[in-house]
Design an enzyme around this catalytic site. Structure first.
Site, mmCIF file in Angstrom:
data_model
loop_
_atom_site.group_PDB
_atom_site.id
_atom_site.type_symbol
_atom_site.label_atom_id
_atom_site.label_comp_id
_atom_site.label_asym_id
_atom_site.label_seq_id
_atom_site.Cartn_x
_atom_site.Cartn_y
_atom_site.Cartn_z
ATOM 1 N N ASP A 5 -5.947 -0.062 40.078
ATOM 2 C CA ASP A 5 -6.741 -1.286 39.953
ATOM 3 C C ASP A 5 -8.206 -0.884 40.116
ATOM 4 O O ASP A 5 -8.786 -1.044 41.185
ATOM 5 C CB ASP A 5 -6.315 -2.292 41.019
ATOM 6 C CG ASP A 5 -7.064 -3.604 40.854
ATOM 7 O OD1 ASP A 5 -7.808 -3.742 39.873
ATOM 8 O OD2 ASP A 5 -6.920 -4.482 41.723
ATOM 9 N N HIS A 17 -9.783 -2.744 49.263
ATOM 10 C CA HIS A 17 -9.885 -3.963 50.054
ATOM 11 C C HIS A 17 -9.811 -3.690 51.550
ATOM 12 O O HIS A 17 -10.468 -4.358 52.338
ATOM 13 C CB HIS A 17 -8.797 -4.958 49.629
ATOM 14 C CG HIS A 17 -8.975 -5.435 48.223
ATOM 15 N ND1 HIS A 17 -8.142 -6.332 47.634
ATOM 16 C CD2 HIS A 17 -9.923 -5.127 47.292
ATOM 17 C CE1 HIS A 17 -8.552 -6.565 46.388
ATOM 18 N NE2 HIS A 17 -9.629 -5.838 46.164
ATOM 19 N N ASP A 37 -2.103 -1.083 44.926
ATOM 20 C CA ASP A 37 -3.298 -0.987 44.083
ATOM 21 C C ASP A 37 -4.128 0.199 44.552
ATOM 22 O O ASP A 37 -4.683 0.193 45.669
ATOM 23 C CB ASP A 37 -4.133 -2.275 44.182
ATOM 24 C CG ASP A 37 -3.617 -3.371 43.267
ATOM 25 O OD1 ASP A 37 -2.560 -3.173 42.625
ATOM 26 O OD2 ASP A 37 -4.268 -4.430 43.191
ATOM 27 N N HIS A 92 -3.260 -10.451 34.140
ATOM 28 C CA HIS A 92 -3.427 -11.854 34.501
ATOM 29 C C HIS A 92 -3.164 -12.657 33.233
ATOM 30 O O HIS A 92 -3.527 -12.201 32.144
ATOM 31 C CB HIS A 92 -4.866 -12.185 34.857
ATOM 32 C CG HIS A 92 -5.407 -11.480 36.041
ATOM 33 N ND1 HIS A 92 -6.064 -10.299 35.959
ATOM 34 C CD2 HIS A 92 -5.425 -11.837 37.330
ATOM 35 C CE1 HIS A 92 -6.456 -9.935 37.149
ATOM 36 N NE2 HIS A 92 -6.082 -10.846 38.008
ATOM 37 N N GLU A 133 -4.467 -2.969 48.615
ATOM 38 C CA GLU A 133 -5.415 -2.255 47.739
ATOM 39 C C GLU A 133 -6.335 -1.383 48.577
ATOM 40 O O GLU A 133 -6.940 -1.855 49.548
ATOM 41 C CB GLU A 133 -6.234 -3.249 46.908
ATOM 42 C CG GLU A 133 -7.323 -2.515 46.113
ATOM 43 C CD GLU A 133 -8.068 -3.359 45.096
ATOM 44 O OE1 GLU A 133 -7.415 -4.186 44.432
ATOM 45 O OE2 GLU A 133 -9.293 -3.182 44.977
ATOM 46 N N ASP A 183 -17.337 -4.392 46.469
ATOM 47 C CA ASP A 183 -16.031 -3.953 45.961
ATOM 48 C C ASP A 183 -16.256 -3.045 44.758
ATOM 49 O O ASP A 183 -16.564 -3.505 43.669
ATOM 50 C CB ASP A 183 -15.232 -5.201 45.561
ATOM 51 C CG ASP A 183 -13.828 -4.879 45.111
ATOM 52 O OD1 ASP A 183 -13.342 -3.773 45.401
ATOM 53 O OD2 ASP A 183 -13.204 -5.744 44.468
ATOM 54 N N ASP A 211 -6.045 -12.395 30.869
ATOM 55 C CA ASP A 211 -6.424 -11.096 30.290
ATOM 56 C C ASP A 211 -5.829 -10.996 28.889
ATOM 57 O O ASP A 211 -6.329 -10.282 28.033
ATOM 58 C CB ASP A 211 -5.864 -9.926 31.105
ATOM 59 C CG ASP A 211 -6.453 -9.852 32.489
ATOM 60 O OD1 ASP A 211 -7.565 -10.357 32.684
ATOM 61 O OD2 ASP A 211 -5.785 -9.289 33.381
ATOM 62 N N GLU A 232 -1.761 -9.906 48.029
ATOM 63 C CA GLU A 232 -2.838 -8.908 48.098
ATOM 64 C C GLU A 232 -3.996 -9.455 48.922
ATOM 65 O O GLU A 232 -4.609 -10.458 48.560
ATOM 66 C CB GLU A 232 -3.292 -8.579 46.668
ATOM 67 C CG GLU A 232 -4.430 -7.576 46.636
ATOM 68 C CD GLU A 232 -4.784 -7.164 45.210
ATOM 69 O OE1 GLU A 232 -4.003 -7.434 44.275
ATOM 70 O OE2 GLU A 232 -5.858 -6.568 45.039
ATOM 71 N N ASP A 270 -14.162 -0.616 43.297
ATOM 72 C CA ASP A 270 -13.059 -0.367 42.345
ATOM 73 C C ASP A 270 -13.240 0.948 41.580
ATOM 74 O O ASP A 270 -13.124 1.005 40.348
ATOM 75 C CB ASP A 270 -12.925 -1.527 41.337
ATOM 76 C CG ASP A 270 -12.243 -2.749 41.946
ATOM 77 O OD1 ASP A 270 -11.588 -2.625 42.990
ATOM 78 O OD2 ASP A 270 -12.371 -3.838 41.356
ATOM 79 N N LYS A 296 -7.758 -9.323 50.876
ATOM 80 C CA LYS A 296 -9.117 -8.797 50.732
ATOM 81 C C LYS A 296 -9.992 -9.549 51.735
ATOM 82 O O LYS A 296 -9.840 -10.767 51.874
ATOM 83 C CB LYS A 296 -9.616 -9.024 49.303
ATOM 84 C CG LYS A 296 -10.934 -8.342 49.000
ATOM 85 C CD LYS A 296 -11.314 -8.503 47.534
ATOM 86 C CE LYS A 296 -12.601 -7.768 47.231
ATOM 87 N NZ LYS A 296 -13.048 -7.993 45.844
ATOM 88 N N MET A 316 4.406 -5.900 36.256
ATOM 89 C CA MET A 316 3.790 -6.862 37.179
ATOM 90 C C MET A 316 2.933 -7.844 36.394
ATOM 91 O O MET A 316 2.311 -7.474 35.403
ATOM 92 C CB MET A 316 2.938 -6.092 38.200
ATOM 93 C CG MET A 316 2.127 -6.914 39.167
ATOM 94 S SD MET A 316 0.510 -7.453 38.559
ATOM 95 C CE MET A 316 -0.568 -6.352 39.466
HETATM 96 C C1 GLT Z 1 -9.202 -8.611 40.513
HETATM 97 C C2 GLT Z 1 -9.156 -8.059 41.900
HETATM 98 C C3 GLT Z 1 -7.975 -7.184 42.103
HETATM 99 C C4 GLT Z 1 -6.667 -7.913 42.006
HETATM 100 C C5 GLT Z 1 -6.423 -8.449 40.661
HETATM 101 C C6 GLT Z 1 -5.134 -9.242 40.689
HETATM 102 S S1 GLT Z 1 -7.749 -9.370 40.090
HETATM 103 O O1 GLT Z 1 -9.469 -7.596 39.594
HETATM 104 O O2 GLT Z 1 -10.348 -7.324 42.144
HETATM 105 O O3 GLT Z 1 -8.032 -6.549 43.324
HETATM 106 O O4 GLT Z 1 -5.640 -6.999 42.268
HETATM 107 O O5 GLT Z 1 -5.338 -10.601 40.762
HETATM 108 MN MN MN Z 2 -6.214 -5.291 43.412
HETATM 109 MN MN MN Z 3 -10.538 -4.620 44.022
#
Ligand code: GLT
Ligand code: MN
Ligand code: MN
Length: 388
Positions: free
Chosen positions: A288, A221, A246, A55, A218, A256, A58, A182, A258, A184, A89
């Site tokens: 991600d 998500h 992702d 980003h 993702e 979430d 970042d 993307e 991750d 969510k 990206m």
């Molecule tokens: C954030 C989010 C991710 C996205 C990123 C891209 S930002 O970390 O949780 O899923 O892919 O904006």
């Molecule tokens: Mn993501």
């Molecule tokens: Mn995420």
């Protein structure tokens, strides 16, 4: 080549926010020093990673001067070159600063929307400078808790205006971007607009340049609300819209998480990897995810290695499954075709319709055809667990 050692050709990437994450959560503070962009390049370059994604903020602190940004860019470019990495990206942070607390592109305030457009354009410029070809849009704040506050139809229209605007901007600047949306369903908003990959695919068809826009699904998500990620990705593949992906880990119904890729639901991950490999997906496989909050910096690197290792193990399992004699025998049996009928079922004609209407079927015989799915699924389990 050592087993399961990532190669550049695997196109594994990590976002700067992944190893950069210091483990803060809504209930607790920082637990480790996150890796800086330069440290990430140094560490991940050694592991066979293809590239780093970011980003704007970042890398380039919010509100810093252009001179400061130029200095950071030069330092980062050097670290990329020294460690054989690319930036495939880029994306914009449209969620962290309080100005975006009620949305960026979907804010009711035209000043906030305009500021978001400005931020995206500057970030697209920086991404292009680093050679990025995919530009991701994740609208974390594009949603609502109070539906009385925003009209949901207007919200989608505003999303469309924004994406149309950035397609034109990219074309006019001569950038080579493809845009990847993307989805969510929630978090950080109570509800986020365009909540699934399927919703994004429907939305893309309404854009001025649909050919420039695809999706960045993702795992976490789609899984957070109990949907089947493999199916979501399959629809994107069918539509020719899987521009980026992702990968991470997630349990259904949780926040979430991750998690490390491969940490949860081996079977869905297996079918996902098999799909990516067998469909000839050429895009980046972007992890991600975050190291666990319990991880120190060494364990954070184990997390990065683990994401890639799990992918490569699942790829080998997919090859094994596809070559397995018992699996092949069962699949041959259940996929047995009928050339004449297939021809009738694809592409309408009056003759085909008449022929089908006049044909005699034996539903009882059809219903009694064996479908040995227990055997098939157990065989998959044995292969996944390493039992020959
Ligand atoms: C954030 C989010 C991710 C996205 C990123 C891209 S930002 O970390 O949780 O899923 O892919 O904006
Ligand atoms: Mn993501
Ligand atoms: Mn995420």
């Amino acid at each position: 080549m050592a087993a399961y050692e990532p190669q550049k050709s695997d196109k594994f990437t990590f976002g700067l926010w992944t190893l950069g994450n210091p483990g803060r959560d809504p209930f607790g503070d920082v637990v480790r020093t996150g890796f800086t962009p330069v440290e990430m390049a140094q560490e991940l370059g050694k592991l066979g990673v293809y590239g780093l994604n970011f980003h704007d903020n970042d890398l380039l602190p919010f509100g810093a001067s252009v001179g400061e940004h130029d200095r950071i860019m030069a330092e980062f470019k050097k670290a990329l070159d020294d460690n054989g990495l690319r930036v495939p990206m880029a994306t914009t942070n449209l969620f962290f600063h309080p100005v975006f607390k009620d949305g960026a592109f979907t804010s009711n305030d035209p000043q906030v929307r305009a500021f978001a457009y400005q931020k995206v354009m500057y970030s697209m410029d920086r991404g292009a400078e680093l050679g990025a070809e995919i530009y991701v849009f994740w609208g974390g704040r594009e949603g609502a808790e109070v539906d009385a506050s925003k009209d949901a139809v207007t919200a989608v229209k505003r999303m469309r205006d924004a994406i149309n605007f950035f397609c034109e901007y990219s074309r006019e600047q001569g950038y080579n971007y493809k845009l990847a949306l993307e989805a969510k369903p929630n978090e950080p908003r109570g509800d986020i607009y365009l909540p699934t990959t399927g919703a994004m695919l429907g939305f893309i068809a309404t854009l001025d340049h649909p050919e420039m826009v695809g999706v960045n699904p993702e795992y976490a998500h789609e899984t957070i609300s109990g949907l089947n990620f493999y199916h979501a990705v399959a629809q994107a593949v069918d539509a020719g819209k899987l521009f980026h992906i992702d990968l991470n880990g997630q349990k259904v119904g949780r926040f979430d998480q991750d998690l490390r890729f491969g940490q949860e639901d081996y079977k869905t991950n297996f079918f996902l990897v098999r799909l990516l490999e067998n469909s000839g997906f050429q895009g980046m496989k972007h992890f991600d995810a975050h190291p666990l909050r319990t991880s120190d910096r060494d364990d954070a690197l184990a997390f990065a290695r683990g994401c890639m290792r799990s992918y490569l193990i699942l790829r080998e399992k997919a090859q094994r499954f596809d070559a397995d004699p018992e699996v092949r025998e069962i699949l041959a049996q259940i996929h047995a075709g009928d050339a004449e009928l297939e021809e009738h079922l694809s592409g309408y004609s009056q003759n085909k319709a008449q022929a089908l209407k006049g044909r005699r079927f034996d539903p009882d015989a059809l219903a009694s055809k064996p479908l040995p799915y227990e055997r098939l699924d157990q065989r998959l389990f044995d292969i996944l667990m390493g039992v020959a």
